[in-house]
Enzyme design. Sequence first.
Site, mmCIF file in Angstrom:
data_model
loop_
_atom_site.group_PDB
_atom_site.id
_atom_site.type_symbol
_atom_site.label_atom_id
_atom_site.label_comp_id
_atom_site.label_asym_id
_atom_site.label_seq_id
_atom_site.Cartn_x
_atom_site.Cartn_y
_atom_site.Cartn_z
ATOM 1 N N GLU A 110 -5.686 -2.760 -1.825
ATOM 2 C CA GLU A 110 -6.356 -3.976 -1.368
ATOM 3 C C GLU A 110 -7.501 -4.409 -2.293
ATOM 4 O O GLU A 110 -8.053 -5.486 -2.127
ATOM 5 C CB GLU A 110 -6.917 -3.765 0.048
ATOM 6 C CG GLU A 110 -5.848 -3.614 1.135
ATOM 7 C CD GLU A 110 -5.410 -2.173 1.389
ATOM 8 O OE1 GLU A 110 -5.559 -1.338 0.471
ATOM 9 O OE2 GLU A 110 -4.923 -1.882 2.498
ATOM 10 N N LYS B 17 -13.178 15.171 14.588
ATOM 11 C CA LYS B 17 -14.284 14.984 15.534
ATOM 12 C C LYS B 17 -14.368 16.208 16.425
ATOM 13 O O LYS B 17 -13.647 16.327 17.415
ATOM 14 C CB LYS B 17 -14.079 13.702 16.336
ATOM 15 C CG LYS B 17 -14.409 12.463 15.487
ATOM 16 C CD LYS B 17 -13.627 11.244 15.864
ATOM 17 C CE LYS B 17 -13.759 10.194 14.776
ATOM 18 N NZ LYS B 17 -12.563 9.353 14.640
ATOM 19 N N TRP C 236 -18.893 15.108 13.282
ATOM 20 C CA TRP C 236 -17.822 14.829 12.319
ATOM 21 C C TRP C 236 -17.727 15.936 11.264
ATOM 22 O O TRP C 236 -18.734 16.418 10.761
ATOM 23 C CB TRP C 236 -18.099 13.509 11.590
ATOM 24 C CG TRP C 236 -17.840 12.307 12.436
ATOM 25 C CD1 TRP C 236 -17.509 12.287 13.750
ATOM 26 C CD2 TRP C 236 -17.901 10.938 12.005
ATOM 27 N NE1 TRP C 236 -17.352 11.001 14.185
ATOM 28 C CE2 TRP C 236 -17.592 10.143 13.142
ATOM 29 C CE3 TRP C 236 -18.183 10.299 10.806
ATOM 30 C CZ2 TRP C 236 -17.554 8.752 13.078
ATOM 31 C CZ3 TRP C 236 -18.147 8.918 10.753
ATOM 32 C CH2 TRP C 236 -17.831 8.150 11.881
ATOM 33 N N THR D 50 0.841 -1.201 0.000
ATOM 34 C CA THR D 50 0.000 0.000 0.000
ATOM 35 C C THR D 50 0.877 1.251 0.000
ATOM 36 O O THR D 50 2.090 1.179 0.212
ATOM 37 C CB THR D 50 -0.935 0.020 1.226
ATOM 38 O OG1 THR D 50 -0.120 0.023 2.416
ATOM 39 C CG2 THR D 50 -1.836 -1.209 1.265
HETATM 40 N N1 LIG Z 1 -11.274 8.961 -5.431
HETATM 41 C C1 LIG Z 1 -10.846 8.971 -4.176
HETATM 42 N N2 LIG Z 1 -11.300 9.888 -3.310
HETATM 43 C C2 LIG Z 1 -10.898 9.916 -2.045
HETATM 44 N N3 LIG Z 1 -10.006 9.054 -1.526
HETATM 45 C C3 LIG Z 1 -9.516 8.117 -2.342
HETATM 46 C C4 LIG Z 1 -9.901 8.022 -3.679
HETATM 47 N N4 LIG Z 1 -9.252 6.974 -4.232
HETATM 48 C C5 LIG Z 1 -8.493 6.432 -3.262
HETATM 49 N N5 LIG Z 1 -8.622 7.134 -2.116
HETATM 50 C C6 LIG Z 1 -7.940 6.889 -0.836
HETATM 51 O O1 LIG Z 1 -6.805 6.068 -1.083
HETATM 52 C C7 LIG Z 1 -6.879 4.903 -0.256
HETATM 53 C C8 LIG Z 1 -6.207 3.743 -0.948
HETATM 54 O O2 LIG Z 1 -4.896 4.117 -1.312
HETATM 55 P P1 LIG Z 1 -3.669 3.140 -1.376
HETATM 56 O O3 LIG Z 1 -4.100 1.743 -1.395
HETATM 57 O O4 LIG Z 1 -2.822 3.652 -2.514
HETATM 58 O O5 LIG Z 1 -2.817 3.338 -0.069
HETATM 59 P P2 LIG Z 1 -3.079 4.297 1.146
HETATM 60 O O6 LIG Z 1 -4.338 3.932 1.819
HETATM 61 O O7 LIG Z 1 -2.937 5.706 0.645
HETATM 62 O O8 LIG Z 1 -1.824 3.916 2.051
HETATM 63 P P3 LIG Z 1 -1.810 3.052 3.405
HETATM 64 O O9 LIG Z 1 -2.950 2.089 3.368
HETATM 65 O O10 LIG Z 1 -0.495 2.370 3.352
HETATM 66 O O11 LIG Z 1 -1.906 4.066 4.478
HETATM 67 C C9 LIG Z 1 -8.338 4.706 -0.005
HETATM 68 O O12 LIG Z 1 -8.541 3.954 1.172
HETATM 69 C C10 LIG Z 1 -8.840 6.143 0.115
HETATM 70 O O13 LIG Z 1 -8.614 6.651 1.405
HETATM 71 MG MG LIG Z 2 -4.843 2.166 2.831
#
Ligand SMILES: Nc1ncnc2c1ncn2[C@@H]1O[C@H](COP(=O)(O)OP(=O)(O)OP(=O)(O)O)[C@@H](O)[C@H]1O
Ligand SMILES: [Mg+2]
Lengths: 539, 539
Positions: free
Chosen positions: B330, B438, B443, B185
């Site tokens: 994921e 919060k 929220w 990730t």
């Molecule tokens: N269109 C979108 N709008 C808002 N958030 C988004 C969007 N697309 C993806 N995300 C955010 O990105 C996350 C997924 O990103 P990625 O799998 O690249 O790793 P990460 O969550 O940024 O990193 P880590 O899980 O290691 O902290 C999602 O859970 C969401 O929070």
């Molecule tokens: Mg993530």
Amino acid sequence: MLGKMMHKQLTIGSLIEHAGRFHAGTTVTSVETSGETVHMTWGDIDTNARRLAAALNRLGLEQGARCGTIAWNNRRHLEIYFGVSGGGFVCHTINPRLKAEQLIYIINHAEDQVLFIDTTFVPAVAQLRAQFTEVKHIVVMGPRDADIAAQIDGVLFYDELLAAETGDFDWPDLDENLPSSLCYTSGTTGNPKGVEYTHRTSVLHTLGGNQPDGIGLRARDTVLAVVPMFHVNAWGTPYIAAAVGAKLVLPGPNLDGVSLAKLIDAEKITVALGVPTIWMGLLQGLEETGCTAASLERTIVGGSALPTVMIPTFRDKYGVELVHAWGMTETSPIGTLNQLLQKHSTLDSDAQEKLREGQGRAPYGINLRLVDDAGTILPNDGKTEGNLQICGHWVIDSYFRADDSALTADGWFNTGDVATIDADGYMIIRDRSKDIIKSGGEWISTVELEDIAMSHSDIAQAAAIAAKHPKWDERPVVIAVKRNPSVTEAALLAHYKGKVASWQIPDRVVFVDTLPLGGTGKVLKNKLRESYDEVLLED
Amino acid sequence: MLGKMMHKQLTIGSLIEHAGRFHAGTTVTSVETSGETVHMTWGDIDTNARRLAAALNRLGLEQGARCGTIAWNNRRHLEIYFGVSGGGFVCHTINPRLKAEQLIYIINHAEDQVLFIDTTFVPAVAQLRAQFTEVKHIVVMGPRDADIAAQIDGVLFYDELLAAETGDFDWPDLDENLPSSLCYTSGTTGNPKGVEYTHRTSVLHTLGGNQPDGIGLRARDTVLAVVPMFHVNAWGTPYIAAAVGAKLVLPGPNLDGVSLAKLIDAEKITVALGVPTIWMGLLQGLEETGCTAASLERTIVGGSALPTVMIPTFRDKYGVELVHAWGMTETSPIGTLNQLLQKHSTLDSDAQEKLREGQGRAPYGINLRLVDDAGTILPNDGKTEGNLQICGHWVIDSYFRADDSALTADGWFNTGDVATIDADGYMIIRDRSKDIIKSGGEWISTVELEDIAMSHSDIAQAAAIAAKHPKWDERPVVIAVKRNPSVTEAALLAHYKGKVASWQIPDRVVFVDTLPLGGTGKVLKNKLRESYDEVLLED
Ligand SMILES: Nc1ncnc2c1ncn2[C@@H]1O[C@H](COP(=O)(O)OP(=O)(O)OP(=O)(O)O)[C@@H](O)[C@H]1O
Ligand SMILES: [Mg+2]
Ligand SMILES: Nc1ncnc2c1ncn2[C@@H]1O[C@H](COP(=O)(O)OP(=O)(O)OP(=O)(O)O)[C@@H](O)[C@H]1O
Ligand SMILES: [Mg+2]
């Protein structure tokens, strides 16, 4: 070490579950056998399909039991598609235009335990019923009707069965390799053969067949399934429409050009699917009614060769793109679709047009090859004709209740079609191997001769067959239906000049009032050969 | 009784085999690290990928061995995608912008045995090499280079490895449930976690993700993968492009707006994919260069929230449609895409615009739900905010080398995002659960506060965070980068009036020169909180 991702089964139940969850409000329109048009939603279809699955369980049906349908394209048939397969039973769609003995053969061969029938077929089924060996329940697709109840002893009524259930049935998480549905081939060349699809192959065909270069349906589309639901699952349209949440229109029994033209305009159809004869009828229907088909963007045309003259006619007069496709009952059916490649955009419009006449190229999931009669692989040079063989994610392994594999030793299915394939994978069907004319050792494509005949404005329909010939073994004869009564044999034969080599020009034209069509709208050439294959010997 | 259809494995090898078979002549364009642009074909990529698979076998690698890549988006990286996975090994794409200790941790945790690196990373890898516990071979992606050979003992050169092989390697018919690739990730909220995809999930994501309402690529498209190949397989773009035979353009290391603007016009890109920051850069690049992006039809934007002001800007100035998408490492990554339903066509354009701002709806293959912290399922009313959970055909089961399932007891993956879902299944990300503010039990969405800040024409970028507050526990603070140096805190705060409830207006604005970005272009809010979460206590 296996991977660590979820492993969800690819099931028909998951398709309708998706539609019920994400497209519950989207319309499903059904022209009933009564003529009435009803508007329902994917949410309704999902609920009714769940009710039906529950009802079949309540009837004591065992998992995997075959349930036959003899029905038009309508919403109850759609509910049966999902309720039967999704519930873990096998949906066996039966061509109602089969002769009585074929119907009996197929229903008994499939061991159908339940038979769902449209009211149209009540008299026929009442008469044949005693000969169905395994059928336990006949379900008439409608509300209770005293007349019908009097005709068929113990008949059940679909609407009553559903009314007894709540619709909260959970789709079972079936093994994706279990059978989901059963369809017999069109019987164009002989007796129909059964092909049993699995949940997995059906869902892969849905996803692989609906790529943007494939059927290409979106949620914003309104799709008209003219192709019958008893013809290879209406080419997968019900499954695709559920998966993407398109509005689905089911046209009922009347598929004449006038009815279709009116329906297309009334329902603002964007995409329609059907065999060539349907679109020939539609052209007439549009002219007669003054309907404009303004909403219609494209039709997917397959099942038999698309008369090439229809492509510019539909495009220029109505702004409708015809997408030529090829497939078989044995291939779920999508084998090829004709969509151009990027490099073709630099061709001039004539060359592009020419390319669009063929049957097209295979999507991911399908592979094609040509072999000669000895099984040697032939080149893909766009010229060499050979036996077309296919393999892929939604192709048959063996026929229903057959012990033998239907495949070659190296795992390919022989289509029975003769084709060319070019370097880009564009495939052109030259003929069925049973139909191709062998004149003095040279092959003549009946498909090409028919296409030329139908490009003559005075000809409505044409079929070319091999007639026996004392010197050349076989020579081409064209059996044609006139559009303009004044057209002559000489005029049509003259029309071939310069379009094929002189030795390929037919020896004769026989005019008839109608051509014999099979239940899926294909010309039955074996019937024509029975009638006319000695026509050259008589001279 | 199982069905009687062919059972072909869904493998990455079958994707490139299809491209090599049906799209051999279609171009793959690669901007090399040297700056040079090379044009190859899918046929070349297939052949080179086969050579690579053969070379890895010759190196004695065992099936399932992980091969890491530290590389830009270029054609050798593409060959590695297919050669490694197709050959039965696991392609582990590594984010080169990680800190040294994270790189070491990930490479050792993955037990990478081979490391493919772009020349850019030779110095870094030379320095860290001694700390890689399992790496047996380091392969530099290019021809032999004496300087590099002197820096890394025993280094191999990609072009030499391939030159020793013939390209007639047959893709093995692997079990589709074997792992194909591994990606960690982004590390936005903590340490990156490994997600191991299988062949099956990758192919299902390809077919399910490329529906016409999804990524929607066709053979006639030219697709630019700006999203890095180390970021969830460039969102599946290489696989999709191979499956449909689209022209693929890989932009190399320079993703600044000017380079992209020029590339888009030079290569006549029709579809591009990337994170929002990239498109913000592109807007500037287009202005600076006078490029028009005339060929560009749409971009798929995800990875973090799309600043809504970009939608009309791109549409009105450049005729480009922005399609907002949401996903995670994921989830392979496609979770939702924003494509309208048919019923939305009757909405006025403002209402349609508004709908297009959200993250969209799930394609077939994905299901979504909202739960509260106790796990109770919440309504899909478009208002109730809850923890977003997901399941489906390409969703994680457990993290790489983790013993525990990553799922809830009933089999759903908790995304860590807070969202709303409406009755049509349209999902809007309100925040990450770790980021949401919060304030006195209520929220406040940081995503919404950021979007409003970025809709102010004098603001280039903005991030909202929860700052500690003695009375309200947390209160919003905006950290912003100016576009116009004269903009003031008061002006930006005034801009919030009427756009959110008064108690949601941030307490402060802190202007900074740049925001800290992670390797995939996301704002690292944990870094910002470390620096600024006491800013309200100091007053
Ligand atoms: N269109 C979108 N709008 C808002 N958030 C988004 C969007 N697309 C993806 N995300 C955010 O990105 C996350 C997924 O990103 P990625 O799998 O690249 O790793 P990460 O969550 O940024 O990193 P880590 O899980 O290691 O902290 C999602 O859970 C969401 O929070
Ligand atoms: Mg993530
Ligand atoms: N676009 C097309 N052009 C030419 N022929 C086509 C086309 N599409 C389908 N066909 C023909 O239809 C055949 C498949 O049809 P289907 O499975 O409905 O049964 P059938 O072959 O007509 O009947 P049977 O196998 O029982 O004789 C193909 O093998 C091919 O001959
Ligand atoms: Mg057949």
